[in-house]
Design an enzyme around this catalytic site. Structure first.
Site, PDB file in Angstrom:
ATOM      1  N   ASP A 166      -3.248   7.576   4.106  1.00 38.14           N
ATOM      2  CA  ASP A 166      -2.852   6.205   4.433  1.00 38.14           C
ATOM      3  C   ASP A 166      -3.594   5.752   5.686  1.00 38.14           C
ATOM      4  O   ASP A 166      -4.007   6.574   6.512  1.00 38.14           O
ATOM      5  CB  ASP A 166      -1.339   6.166   4.674  1.00 38.14           C
ATOM      6  CG  ASP A 166      -0.789   4.749   4.716  1.00 38.14           C
ATOM      7  OD1 ASP A 166      -1.523   3.811   4.337  1.00 38.14           O
ATOM      8  OD2 ASP A 166       0.367   4.581   5.131  1.00 38.14           O
ATOM      9  N   LYS A 194       0.811  -1.218   0.000  1.00 37.02           N
ATOM     10  CA  LYS A 194       0.000   0.000   0.000  1.00 37.02           C
ATOM     11  C   LYS A 194       0.848   1.273   0.000  1.00 37.02           C
ATOM     12  O   LYS A 194       0.516   2.245  -0.681  1.00 37.02           O
ATOM     13  CB  LYS A 194      -0.952   0.005   1.190  1.00 37.02           C
ATOM     14  CG  LYS A 194      -0.284   0.073   2.548  1.00 37.02           C
ATOM     15  CD  LYS A 194      -1.302   0.072   3.668  1.00 37.02           C
ATOM     16  CE  LYS A 194      -0.617   0.126   5.027  1.00 37.02           C
ATOM     17  NZ  LYS A 194       0.180   1.336   5.224  1.00 37.02           N
ATOM     18  N   THR A 195       1.961   1.283   0.762  1.00 39.86           N
ATOM     19  CA  THR A 195       2.804   2.473   0.796  1.00 39.86           C
ATOM     20  C   THR A 195       3.420   2.720  -0.578  1.00 39.86           C
ATOM     21  O   THR A 195       3.532   3.861  -1.041  1.00 39.86           O
ATOM     22  CB  THR A 195       3.908   2.323   1.850  1.00 39.86           C
ATOM     23  OG1 THR A 195       3.310   2.051   3.122  1.00 39.86           O
ATOM     24  CG2 THR A 195       4.742   3.589   1.952  1.00 39.86           C
TER      25      THR A 195
END
Length: 729
Positions: A234, A49-50
């Site tokens: 995030d 995801k990052t």
């Protein structure tokens, strides 16, 4: 791969975007190159995801032509924010100084520093951290002569922060006929006035004030909506009410949110996180594109299949199925320990085997639900001479609440222990302020005596009447504890002291998860005392135990850089990964925690927490539970967690057969019971009204036999077996 794109509007030369897209899988590319519309990325554990967030920022700037000043990137920790900024700089080969990348609190602080006047603040406002906030509240309560009332400063702090996190000022609250609520609302108002007068802003105020800055300044809001056209967020599942409200107002109808989160990893409901923000995103932002990242780059196929099967038992999910292109790997090992000591020894043995095969200790993590569980592992590791680190926390005997309890015990053993005297003379608060303590300290110094003796001498002369009464009450408490526990077993002494000193009640008033953890740690101290064996007849058992605690507090914990085993709670493990993971204490009432039994949403969060723990493992996962566990100084039969039963049997291997500790309970011959089935402790049953549950205990004989059943939705209940009509599952 080489892929070209064009500047917006089709003008200008083609742009080489291969450095942005190379190495991304299909779903990651779909997210990174998504058109300019609201995007929700459901990113499974270990799915990168990052990487997607960083590459999305690069895509927007390099391909879509978005100015760095047009991006606002938000995450939850300073470490994650620094990592995101660094990776963007590395990917683009340019400094990201103009990027607004930071935590919610950091960005809110930056905003308020620029617009302090519009926010109604003084230019040089100061930030209160959590401890500073508590000290301010204590001073405020003391100045209002509420010190001896029911107002507990930590409880008031939690109340104030909760209201701010929900966006509520004192004028928004109604107390009705609740005296405590009325008092807290009034104190909240006084606290706000004190902060306003002193130019102080606490953490919760940063977010609330930044939200109100949007709501109260149309021109300012329009400016920032126009500037920050792209919002990158995030860990979206961890947002609380005020954080999401701030984002929604800033986005308005024209903003382009790109939010990344995972509903299956929402584990912070106890501190205000709202999983429903994920569920409602598409409704709040029409025309949302949802992208699922399901390819996992961390764990083996077996671990992922187990995680998928576990989380499938939650009903309120957006749906995701983790998979890997790698091998299935080893089966998941389940170890049924005799007790918590056997459990710890098993872990130590397996870690020793791993190191013997060339592995490193820092590649291994021991996860547990409650901080108090670390004690048995620490003891086994110290005995084995194996270095370890308690991640995100202190070793057991170094924790503040444990030191508080030990200080009371040291005073019982030695009244002249000045350090212990000062530590607890006003803990819990009993009206002995810093000035009174300083007077006692000065008298003791001038007369070359201890503070205990100084206190006795100054009760009649040298202290105010109120302080003298409070000091006298403290001295009587210590003498009473010493007298009443004389001749007690060690664990009975410890239990009596933590109860009668008021420490348990003190920490229970702090309604947070942290306060509950401190209570559990104090109760674990009773267990430690019960298991302590004195090896010297010349000293009292209490004196030897206190020496043991001091020695354990000083050794064993390794530095961050050394090769040491990692001990941590399931919550602390989020975002981390290890080659080998031991998930320990998988027992009903421990994990899932007893507070969640009977609460459907709480049980689903516990299951998500188990899912998070499972997906920390890269190569090998061990699940352990004890057939008998000593809690709060008492030996209790334990039953395997329902989470173990929810895993496919073909993915599991028993390290050794479990030694059954249950005994059959024959149903009595009764017209109301015609099945003739035999029940066992730990057996799953079904009740016509209460649903499915697990048999925990029984008492009585014949027609009067009672069963204690822990029902999944109704909690624990005692039933008369002759009339319960239970069905064996």
């Amino acid at each position: 791969m080489r892929q070209n794109g064009a500047h917006p509007g089709g003008k200008g030369p083609a742009v080489d975007v291969s450095f942005i897209l190379d190495g991304l899988n299909e779903r990651q590319r779909e997210a990174v190159t998504a058109p300019e519309q609201p995007v929700l990325v459901l990113a499974g554990a270990g799915s990168g995801k990052t990487r997607v967030l960083v590459h999305r920022a690069a895509w927007l700037m390099r391909v879509q032509g978005v100015s760095p000043q047009g991006l606002l990137a938000v995450t939850f920790t300073n470490k994650a924010a620094a990592e995101m900024r660094g990776r963007i700089e590395a990917l683009l080969g340019m400094p990201a100084a103009n990027l607004w990348v930071g935590t919610f609190h950091g960005l809110a602080h930056r905003l308020l520093r620029i617009h302090w006047r519009e926010a109604g603040l003084v230019q040089g406002f100061q930030i209160l951290d959590s401890e500073d906030q508590l000290r301010l509240i204590k001073r405020m309560v003391k100045s209002m002569d509420l010190e001896d009332s029911s107002v507990e400063p930590k409880e008031l702090r939690a109340f104030i922060n909760k209201q701010k996190d929900e966006g509520r000022r004192p004028e928004h609250l109604e107390a009705y006929n609740d005296h405590t609520q009325r008092q807290f609302v009034s104190l909240y108002k006084t606290y706000e006035e004190t902060c306003e007068r002193s130019g102080l802003v606490d953490f919760a105020e940063l977010l609330l004030r930044a939200h109100e800055l949007w709501l109260n300044n149309d021109e300012l809001l329009a400016h920032y909506r126009n500037r920050f056209s792209h919002l990158l967020v995030d860990e979206f599942q961890d947002t609380n009410t005020i954080q999401y409200a701030w984002l929604r107002v800033l986005a308005g109808n024209s903003g382009l949110p790109f939010f990344v989160g995972d509903d299956d990893q929402s584990i912070y409901g106890w501190r205000g996180a709202r999983i429903e923000h994920l569920h409602h995103f598409a409704r709040h932002f029409p025309n949302t594109l949802t992208v699922r990242l399901e390819q996992n780059y961390r764990s083996t196929g077996t671990i992922l299949k187990a995680a998928n099967a576990l989380i499938a038992n939650n009903s309120e999910r957006m749906g995701k199925e983790l998979w890997t292109a790698g091998d299935d790997g080893e089966p998941i090992s389940v170890y049924s320990a005799f007790n918590e000591r056997d459990e710890a020894e098993f872990v130590v043995g397996r870690v020793r085997d791993w190191v013997g095969q060339g592995g490193r200790r820092d590649e291994v993590a021991v996860l547990y639900r409650s901080n108090a569980q670390s004690r048995s592992f620490e003891e086994a590791l110290i005995n084995a001479g194996m270095p370890y680190r308690v991640y995100g926390g202190l070793r057991f005997f170094e924790r503040a609440e444990i030191k508080d309890a030990l200080a009371y015990l040291r005073l019982i053993e030695n009244r002249d222990d000045d350090a212990s005297f000062e530590r607890v003379v006003n803990l819990p608060t009993r009206g002995i302020g810093a000035r009174s303590v300083e007077l006692l300290r000065a008298y003791a110094r001038a007369n070359a005596t201890s503070m205990w003796r100084a206190a006795g001498a100054m009760i009649g002369d040298g202290l105010t009447r109120r302080a003298a009464n409070a000091v006298h009450g403290f001295l009587r408490l210590i003498e009473s504890l010493a007298e009443s526990t004389h001749g007690y077993e060690l664990h009975e002494q410890v239990d009596t002291v933590i109860q009668r000193s008021g420490l348990i009640e003190h920490f229970e008033k702090d309604g947070s998860e942290r306060g509950q953890a401190r209570v559990e740690n104090l109760q674990e101290l009773v267990t430690a005392a019960r298991g302590f064996t004195a090896e010297d007849d010349d000293l009292s058992t209490l004196a030897l135990f206190l020496s043991h605690a001091a020695l354990e507090a000083g050794e064993g914990q390794s530095t961050d850089s050394s090769d040491c085993l990692q001990l941590m709670t399931m919550h602390s493990a989020k975002g981390l990964e290890f080659s080998i993971v031991f998930m320990c204490g998988l027992e009903e009432g421990l994990f899932p925690h007893r507070r969640s039994v009977g609460d459907a949403s709480g049980m689903e969060e516990e299951r998500r927490l188990c899912y998070v723990g499972t997906t920390r493992a890269m190569k090998k996962l061990y699940l352990t539970h004890a057939e008998q566990r000593r809690l709060h100084g008492v030996d209790n039969r334990s039953f395997p967690s329902r989470f173990i039963n929810e895993l496919p049997p073909e993915l599991l291997e028993e390290v050794r057969p479990s030694l059954s500790i249950s005994r059959p309970i024959q149903q009595p011959a009764s017209p109301a019971s015609t099945t003739g089935a035999a029940f066992k402790l730990g057996q799953r049953v079904r009740h016509g009204k209460f649903g499915d549950g697990i048999v925990l205990n029984c008492e009585g004989h014949g027609a009067h036999t009672r069963l204690q059943v822990n029902f999944e939705t109704e909690g624990t209940k005692w039933l008369v077996m002759a009339y319960a009509n239970l069905e064996v599952l």
